[in-house]
Design a protein around this motif. Structure first.
Motif, PDB file in Angstrom:
ATOM      1  N   LEU A 149      -8.519 -20.351  -3.243  1.00  0.00           N
ATOM      2  CA  LEU A 149      -8.698 -21.801  -3.128  1.00  0.00           C
ATOM      3  C   LEU A 149      -9.721 -22.140  -2.044  1.00  0.00           C
ATOM      4  O   LEU A 149     -10.533 -23.063  -2.204  1.00  0.00           O
ATOM      5  CB  LEU A 149      -7.360 -22.478  -2.826  1.00  0.00           C
ATOM      6  CG  LEU A 149      -6.333 -22.460  -3.961  1.00  0.00           C
ATOM      7  CD1 LEU A 149      -4.999 -23.018  -3.493  1.00  0.00           C
ATOM      8  CD2 LEU A 149      -6.847 -23.250  -5.160  1.00  0.00           C
ATOM      9  N   ALA A 150      -9.696 -21.383  -0.945  1.00  0.00           N
ATOM     10  CA  ALA A 150     -10.681 -21.599   0.117  1.00  0.00           C
ATOM     11  C   ALA A 150     -12.085 -21.244  -0.368  1.00  0.00           C
ATOM     12  O   ALA A 150     -13.056 -21.945  -0.072  1.00  0.00           O
ATOM     13  CB  ALA A 150     -10.319 -20.763   1.343  1.00  0.00           C
ATOM     14  N   TYR A 151     -12.191 -20.156  -1.119  1.00  0.00           N
ATOM     15  CA  TYR A 151     -13.479 -19.733  -1.691  1.00  0.00           C
ATOM     16  C   TYR A 151     -14.014 -20.810  -2.635  1.00  0.00           C
ATOM     17  O   TYR A 151     -15.189 -21.205  -2.559  1.00  0.00           O
ATOM     18  CB  TYR A 151     -13.279 -18.412  -2.428  1.00  0.00           C
ATOM     19  CG  TYR A 151     -14.548 -17.749  -2.923  1.00  0.00           C
ATOM     20  CD1 TYR A 151     -15.104 -16.682  -2.246  1.00  0.00           C
ATOM     21  CD2 TYR A 151     -15.166 -18.174  -4.099  1.00  0.00           C
ATOM     22  CE1 TYR A 151     -16.252 -16.056  -2.701  1.00  0.00           C
ATOM     23  CE2 TYR A 151     -16.313 -17.566  -4.566  1.00  0.00           C
ATOM     24  CZ  TYR A 151     -16.858 -16.496  -3.869  1.00  0.00           C
ATOM     25  OH  TYR A 151     -18.011 -15.894  -4.332  1.00  0.00           O
ATOM     26  N   ALA A 152     -13.131 -21.284  -3.532  1.00  0.00           N
ATOM     27  CA  ALA A 152     -13.542 -22.321  -4.482  1.00  0.00           C
ATOM     28  C   ALA A 152     -13.936 -23.607  -3.760  1.00  0.00           C
ATOM     29  O   ALA A 152     -14.865 -24.314  -4.178  1.00  0.00           O
ATOM     30  CB  ALA A 152     -12.413 -22.599  -5.472  1.00  0.00           C
ATOM     31  N   SER A 153     -13.247 -23.913  -2.666  1.00  0.00           N
ATOM     32  CA  SER A 153     -13.579 -25.117  -1.897  1.00  0.00           C
ATOM     33  C   SER A 153     -14.996 -25.032  -1.334  1.00  0.00           C
ATOM     34  O   SER A 153     -15.727 -26.026  -1.325  1.00  0.00           O
ATOM     35  CB  SER A 153     -12.570 -25.307  -0.758  1.00  0.00           C
ATOM     36  OG  SER A 153     -11.282 -25.568  -1.270  1.00  0.00           O
TER      37      SER A 153
END
Length: 422
Positions: A149-153
Motif C-alpha cells: 500500500l505504501a509502494y502504491a501510494s
C-alpha cells in the motif's frame, strides 16, 4: 540532495533499471524487517522447547560426590544392654554413628518410565511451534500488505504530482495569453485577475501534491531502505497483476484451530494427571568413613548402590480434579464457539472482499472513460480559448474537471489494491 533524489524516485518511467525497486523485490525484502526477525526468534525458541520435551523421554545421569568434615560427631543414646548383656536395664550408652571425615562419590540414574504429563506436554509444545509459525507467516503478510500500500501510494502520488506540474506549466502558457490580451485591450482586468487567482491555485495544488508525495515516500521508508533506490519500476497494472497471483491465507482461523486443539489437549491432560507415574532410580557408588583425612586409604571406602522403582499415585488430584476438569471443558466450549464465529466471519469477509474488488473494477472502468472524456474536453476548450472563442472561466472548469477525474481514477485504483488485502 534529498529533494533531488526524491524527484528521481518520482519520475520512475524515465530512468534506467540499475537501481530500480519492483513490487517483487519489495516483497523479497520482508524477511529483513525487524518484527519478522523477532518472530523468527520466537519460532526458534518454540522449536528448542519441543526438542527439550522430546529429550525428557531419555534417562537422566549425573555424578554425585561430596566431602564432609564433621566438627561435632553426631551421637545418639542407645540401651547399653544391646552391646553389654551385663548392663542394667536402664543404663544408656552414647553411640557415635559417624566419623570426623565422610565422603561419597557415585553415579545416579533417574528414568521416568511412565509420566502421564509427558505426552500432553510434547503435544502442547508442538502446537505452540505451529502457532509461532503461523504468526510468523501472518507477520510477513501484514508487512507485505502495508509495504504494498505504501509502494502504491508513492506511485499514485507521483502521478498526481506530475499531473499538477504539467497542469501548472500548461496554465502558465494560458496566463501569458490572458496577459497579452489584457495589454491588447481584448480582455478585462477582471478576467485576468481570475486567471492570476487560478494560477495561485495551481501552485497550491502542486505544493500539496508534493507534500503528499513526500509523506508517501517517508511511509515507504518504514518498510525498506531507499538509500540506493532511484526508481519504482512497477506501475499500478503490474502491482495488480502481481497481487492476483497471491494466495490468501486465513491465519486467524488457523490459529484459533490450534487453540481449539490446545483446549482439547488440556482436558486430556487433566484426565491423564489422575494416572500414577512410575520412576526408576539407581545409584552406584562408594562412601568414605574415617577419623583421619586419607582419601587414598582403600580400607575406608565402602560400596553403596541401589535400584528401585517408585510409584506415585496422585490421591489429592483424584479428589479435586472435578472442578479443574469442568473448567477445561468450559474453556473448550468457548474455544469452539470462537472457532465457529471466526469461520463464519471469514466466509463473509471473502464475499465482501470479492464484492469490493468487483466494485473497484467497475469504478476503474468508468473512471477511465470519464477521465478520457474530461481530457478531450480540456484539450478542445484549451484550443477554443487560444483561438479567442471561449471564456477563461469555462476552460478553468474543464481543467479542474480533468484533474478531479484523474484523482477519482487513482483513488479507485488504490481502493482495488486495498480491497485485495481484506
Amino acid at each position: 540532495m534529498k529533494k533531488f533524489k526524491l524527484i528521481l524516485l518520482c519520475c520512475f518511467p524515465l530512468l534506467g533499471k540499475a537501481q530500480s525497486l519492483s513490487i517483487e523485490t519489495l516483497w523479497e525484502q520482508a524477511r529483513q524487517f525487524q518484527k519478522y526477525r523477532q518472530q523468527q526468534l520466537q519460532v526458534s525458541m518454540r522449536e528448542t522447547e519441543r526438542t527439550i520435551a522430546l529429550r525428557d523421554r531419555l534417562p537422566v545421569f549425573w555424578g554425585d560426590g561430596n566431602l564432609q568434615r564433621n566438627l561435632i560427631i553426631p551421637t545418639t543414646p542407645v540401651p547399653a544392654i544391646a552391646f553389654d548383656p551385663n548392663a542394667g536395664g536402664d543404663e544408656i550408652l552414647p553411640l557415635k554413628f559417624a566419623t570426623k571425615w565422610t565422603s561419597k562419590a557415585g553415579l545416579q540414574l533417574q528414568w521416568n518410565l511412565f509420566d502421564p504429563a509427558r505426552k500432553p506436554s510434547i503435544k502442547e509444545k508442538e502446537i505452540a511451534l505451529e502457532k509461532a509459525k503461523l504468526e510468523l507467516a501472518q507477520t510477513l503478510e501484514d508487512w507485505q500488505e502495508k509495504a504494498t500500500l505504501a509502494y502504491a501510494s508513492v506511485v499514485l502520488a507521483t502521478h498526481q504530482y506530475n499531473l499538477s506540474r504539467e497542469d501548472s506549466i500548461t496554465y502558465a502558457a494560458v496566463l501569458e495569453i490572458s496577459r497579452e490580451r489584457l495589454q491588447a485591450g481584448r480582455e478585462s482586468s477582471y478576467e485576468y485577475n481570475n486567471a492570476l487567482q487560478e494560477m495561485e491555485r495551481k501552485k497550491l495544488q502542486l505544493s500539496e501534491a508534493w507534500s503528499v508525495l513526500v509523506d508517501a515516500h517517508l511511509e515507504l521508508k518504514k518498510y525498506i531502505s531507499l538509500d540506493s533506490v532511484v526508481q519504482l519500476s512497477s506501475d499500478i497494472a503490474t502491482i495488480k497483476s502481481f497481487l492476483k497471483s497471491r494466495q490468501a491465507n486465513q491465519y486467524e482461523l488457523k490459529i484459533l484451530q490450534l487453540e481449539d486443539q490446545l483446549a482439547e489437549l488440556q482436558i486430556s491432560s487433566v484426565k491423564r494427571g489422575l494416572l500414577p507415574s512410575v520412576t526408576f532410580n539407581g545409584y552406584y557408588g562408594t562412601q568414605f568413613y574415617s577419623n583421619s583425612f586419607n582419601l587414598f586409604n582403600s580400607d575406608r571406602w565402602y560400596g553403596n548402590s541401589y535400584a528401585n522403582i517408585a510409584l506415585r499415585l496422585p490421591i489429592s488430584d483424584l479428589i479435586w480434579s472435578t472442578p479443574q476438569l469442568k473448567k477445561q471443558q468450559l474453556n473448550r466450549q468457548f474455544s469452539s464457539l470462537r472457532l465457529e464465529e471466526q469461520a463464519e466471519l471469514d466466509s463473509i469477509s471473502r464475499q465482501q472482499t470479492l464484492n469490493k474488488i468487483l466494485r473497484a473494477e467497475k469504478q476503474i472502468e468508468h473512471r477511465k472513460k470519464i477521465a478520457g472524456l474530461a481530457l478531450e474536453n480540456r484539450q478542445n476548450l484549451e484550443e477554443s480559448y487560444k483561438a479567442g472563442r471561449l471564456l477563461l472561466s469555462e476552460y478553468n472548469k474543464a481543467a479542474s474537471a480533468y484533474i478531479k477525474a484523474m484523482q477519482d481514477l487513482w483513488q479507485a485504483e488504490y481502493n482495488w489494491i486495498e480491497a485485495y488485502f481484506q
